[in-house]
Design an enzyme around this catalytic site. Structure first.
Site, mmCIF file in Angstrom:
data_model
loop_
_atom_site.group_PDB
_atom_site.id
_atom_site.type_symbol
_atom_site.label_atom_id
_atom_site.label_comp_id
_atom_site.label_asym_id
_atom_site.label_seq_id
_atom_site.Cartn_x
_atom_site.Cartn_y
_atom_site.Cartn_z
ATOM 1 N N THR A 34 4.132 1.962 6.143
ATOM 2 C CA THR A 34 4.894 3.350 5.508
ATOM 3 C C THR A 34 6.261 2.560 4.895
ATOM 4 O OG1 THR A 34 6.141 3.437 7.643
ATOM 5 C CG2 THR A 34 3.870 4.894 6.905
ATOM 6 N N HIS A 49 6.032 -8.912 9.474
ATOM 7 C CA HIS A 49 5.054 -8.067 10.024
ATOM 8 C C HIS A 49 3.731 -8.402 9.569
ATOM 9 C CE1 HIS A 49 6.745 -4.943 12.611
ATOM 10 N NE2 HIS A 49 8.050 -5.157 11.834
ATOM 11 N N GLU A 61 -0.917 0.918 1.861
ATOM 12 C CA GLU A 61 0.421 1.052 1.806
ATOM 13 C C GLU A 61 0.610 2.343 1.496
ATOM 14 O OE1 GLU A 61 2.475 -1.973 -0.399
ATOM 15 O OE2 GLU A 61 1.807 -3.525 1.173
#
Length: 185
Positions: A34, A49, A61
């Site tokens: 997000t 990440h 995404e």
């Protein structure tokens, strides 16, 4: 189908814990990111990440339409890892690009309320497993500015609502899990 909330403070180990749970599930994992890279520091966090998770996990995404994205991708044979709810909340709060006053009443965009309601209505109907990652931001001092207080309040409300709808809830502190609902994950 199992729905899990993993939450904790910044750099508490919540994403790593959620990723371990996903990897141990034996299911196809879809990583639903997000975050929005609004500056270089955030782009670095996103890259970190991305580098930490298995390359075979497809990444979707979505910064705003979380419920629609979950609906499209959830199947009985997969697990969707949503990282994270508080970034999604931030995106929604600023989705109409308005500036918030430092004092006075904060009026959140209509999309904020709509997207939140859609997510909470959809969650019990999803056919697949979901792990939500979220930040706990309300354990410190009361924020100084009106928008910061509003964000803290809304994050707390969202975490409560998601926790109520989930089968398992785990709080992470210093990399250690504290199982609040549904036993050890």
């Amino acid at each position: 189908m199992t729905h899990t909330l993993v939450f904790g403070g910044a750099r508490s180990g919540k994403s790593a814990h959620a990723e371990r749970l996903a990897a141990q599930s034996g299911k196809e994992v879809i990583y639903l990111a997000t975050a929005r890279a609004g500056d270089g520091e955030m782009a670095t966090r996103i890259a970190h990440h991305r580098d930490q998770r298995p390359a075979e996990w497809p990444t979707v995404e979505e910064t705003l339409a979380l419920a629609d994205t979950l609906r499209r991708h959830s199947t009985a044979s997969n697990l969707i890892l949503v990282d994270c709810l508080t970034l999604w909340l931030t995106n929604l709060m600023f989705s109409e690009g308005g500036d918030y006053p430092d004092v006075g009443d904060i009026v959140l965009p209509a999309r904020f309320h709509s997207e939140r309601a859609q997510l909470l209505q959809l969650l019990p109907t999803l056919p697949g497993d979901v792990i939500f990652v979220s930040n706990e931001v309300g354990m410190g001092i009361v924020p100084y500015g009106a928008i910061s207080r509003c964000f803290t309040d809304e994050a707390g409300r969202l975490n409560q609502a998601i926790a109520a709808a989930c089968d398992r809830v785990t709080f992470i502190a210093a990399g250690l899990p504290l199982h609040l609902k549904g036993g050890p994950c």
